[in-house]
Write a protein that holds these residues in place. Sequence first.
Motif, short mmCIF file in Angstrom:
data_model
loop_
_atom_site.label_atom_id
_atom_site.label_comp_id
_atom_site.label_asym_id
_atom_site.label_seq_id
_atom_site.Cartn_x
_atom_site.Cartn_y
_atom_site.Cartn_z
N PHE A 1 0.82 -1.22 0.00
CA PHE A 1 0.00 0.00 0.00
C PHE A 1 0.85 1.28 0.00
N ASP A 2 0.23 2.35 -0.53
CA ASP A 2 0.82 3.69 -0.39
C ASP A 2 0.16 4.43 0.77
N VAL A 3 -1.14 4.15 0.95
CA VAL A 3 -1.86 4.71 2.10
C VAL A 3 -2.69 3.60 2.70
N LEU A 4 -2.62 3.46 4.03
CA LEU A 4 -3.44 2.48 4.73
C LEU A 4 -4.50 3.25 5.51
N LEU A 5 -5.77 2.98 5.22
CA LEU A 5 -6.85 3.69 5.92
C LEU A 5 -7.37 2.83 7.07
N VAL A 6 -7.23 3.36 8.29
CA VAL A 6 -7.75 2.71 9.49
C VAL A 6 -8.58 3.76 10.22
N ASN A 7 -9.88 3.77 9.95
CA ASN A 7 -10.70 4.90 10.44
C ASN A 7 -11.88 4.45 11.30
N PRO A 8 -11.67 3.52 12.26
CA PRO A 8 -12.81 3.02 13.01
C PRO A 8 -13.54 4.12 13.80
N ILE A 9 -14.83 3.87 14.02
CA ILE A 9 -15.64 4.77 14.85
C ILE A 9 -15.04 4.78 16.26
N SER B 1 -7.72 6.81 12.69
CA SER B 1 -8.78 7.41 13.51
C SER B 1 -8.26 7.77 14.89
N GLU B 2 -8.65 8.94 15.37
CA GLU B 2 -8.24 9.31 16.72
C GLU B 2 -8.94 8.45 17.77
N ASN B 3 -9.95 7.68 17.37
CA ASN B 3 -10.67 6.82 18.31
C ASN B 3 -10.23 5.36 18.27
N ALA B 4 -9.16 5.06 17.55
CA ALA B 4 -8.57 3.71 17.62
C ALA B 4 -7.63 3.68 18.80
N GLY B 5 -7.61 2.57 19.54
CA GLY B 5 -6.70 2.48 20.68
C GLY B 5 -5.25 2.71 20.26
N SER B 6 -4.89 2.26 19.07
CA SER B 6 -3.50 2.40 18.59
C SER B 6 -3.11 3.86 18.41
N HIS B 7 -4.10 4.76 18.40
CA HIS B 7 -3.77 6.18 18.24
C HIS B 7 -2.95 6.69 19.42
N GLU B 8 -3.14 6.10 20.61
CA GLU B 8 -2.38 6.53 21.79
C GLU B 8 -0.87 6.34 21.53
N GLU B 9 -0.49 5.28 20.80
CA GLU B 9 0.93 5.02 20.53
C GLU B 9 1.41 5.58 19.20
N LEU B 10 0.55 5.51 18.17
CA LEU B 10 1.02 5.78 16.80
C LEU B 10 0.55 7.12 16.24
N GLY B 11 -0.36 7.79 16.97
CA GLY B 11 -1.00 8.99 16.43
C GLY B 11 -0.02 10.06 15.95
N ASP B 12 1.11 10.21 16.64
CA ASP B 12 2.06 11.28 16.28
C ASP B 12 2.71 11.06 14.92
N PHE B 13 2.73 9.81 14.46
CA PHE B 13 3.43 9.50 13.21
C PHE B 13 2.47 9.16 12.08
N ASN C 1 -10.68 12.52 12.51
CA ASN C 1 -11.93 12.25 13.20
C ASN C 1 -12.73 11.34 12.25
N PRO C 2 -13.11 10.15 12.72
CA PRO C 2 -13.67 9.17 11.79
C PRO C 2 -15.02 9.56 11.21
N PHE C 3 -15.67 10.56 11.81
CA PHE C 3 -16.99 10.98 11.31
C PHE C 3 -16.85 12.08 10.26
#
Length: 491
Positions: free
Chosen positions: A385-393, A417-429, A434-436
């Motif tokens: 992939f060039d872009v991976l979309l992970v945008n859960p509610i 998505s800022e509402n994925a648990g992984s955002h706490e670790e990976l959000g900065d990179f 906002n998934p909505f």
Amino acid sequence: MLGDVQPIVVANRAPLALEPADHYRNTPERLVKGAGGLVTALSSLAATTHALWVAVARDDSDRALASRGDPAELETDDGTVYRVSFVQPPLEAYDLYYNVVSNPLLWFIQHYLWDLAREPVVDTATFRAWREGYVRVNQMVADRVVAEARASTLPPLVFVQDYQLYCVPGMVRAALPEVRIQHFVHIPWPTPQYWTVLPKPIRDGLLKGLLGCDLVGFQTSRDVRNFLMTCEENLGLTVDLGARTVRFEGRTIWVRNYPISVDVDSLLAQADTEEVLAEEERLLSWRPEKLILRVDRTDLSKNIVRGFLAYERMLEDHHELHGDVQFWAYLQPSRQDIDDYRAYLGSVLSVAARINRKFSRGGWTPIRVEVDDVMARALAGYRQFDVLLVNPIYDGMNLVAKEGVLCNRRDGVLVLSENAGSHEELGDFALSVNPFDIDETAEALYLGLAMDAPQKAARAERIRETVRAADINRWIALQVQDLRDLIGGTG
Ligand code: G6P
């Protein structure tokens, strides 16, 4: 790490599933890893510690596996051996437990999926499903755990998993007051107010069940706070937000977050196998210049439709990309016995078809949807992939975000998505969304495709470093260490 205890993993799903022979792909019947993040994360623990895995037989093929022994010694196609003890509830009890209470009721509450003006409608049928389905299956599972714990020569350490089995710790504790029990909740824990959607006997019942543990684990610090506040507000218990503990029936229960992760070495090895490289060859024969990927179960929480709407918006704003970009949605069918899930898959397919009708031209189709479940194909997608979309509610962790970037060979960009648990670790990179918000997601998809190579490489490297530093072994080690430290030994 666990040589002096007998780990007992307890989960609705077994770590493996029987895949029927496929004449089209020329593959024989084989045992493959089971679906979903929970199994992905825990199978290495089970395999390396020779844990016993207590699971619920979900269908005829699980029942066929159960007949191979108790516990059954089962070997998957990659050579990993598991010991699985299947509990076999009556079909109706299983249906009430899985298709009425666990999914959708609990899953929907914990992902904030209810449209509260209309649903859920709680009535006599709900209470019957709770008693004759959920509580009954939980009791059967607890009885099996107690029997296995009593039979063990080493002190048992019980690791219960997820929302299908909230009552198990309390039931095991009632039979074995001294046993060490930990429950890990893989999905978000909502606010105390949102739990009040459930009637008091049900919401109190599952909370008290969980409080049978010594340690309750969650994915994020937000889940830990919400859980402690739920204990305080909904049950009137004494909690210590600083120490992250709650008192219940004379015991102190520790509440901690452990972000779940992947088995880095084994995943990277798997992403390099012949089977994956063959899938990658096939992918290269059709991939466009720019590839946007999503890999998800067809779950309402994954927000697949809004992902397509955002892509549609991007195509409206960027005609120069027409013909050069494709969005590949690789979707694993999930929970198709539940009306809402079937309807959701229907809307996913119809929105994709509408967008394809609107933009297709000269042999170019903007969206490619595949509904299938072949791990090797997902891994080939991860590489490309060039872009991976992970945008859960909302999502407990979302391992696709970690797996995808780890395996990728193009320094692809993560839109998260800022509402994925992984955002706490990976959000900065990642590029956070906002998934909505369709416009914001469309913009992030575009920025991801347009990002220059050094920036892409820097972001991808930071994510890979983060995942490598906190892989699944650390997830397990931290929990075991806490059980030993906080409770003072495992015996
Ligand atoms: C999520 C849940 C797991 C579940 C998995 C697959 O990861 O947290 O508990 O096993 O989805 O869902 P399924 O209903 O097919 O087991």
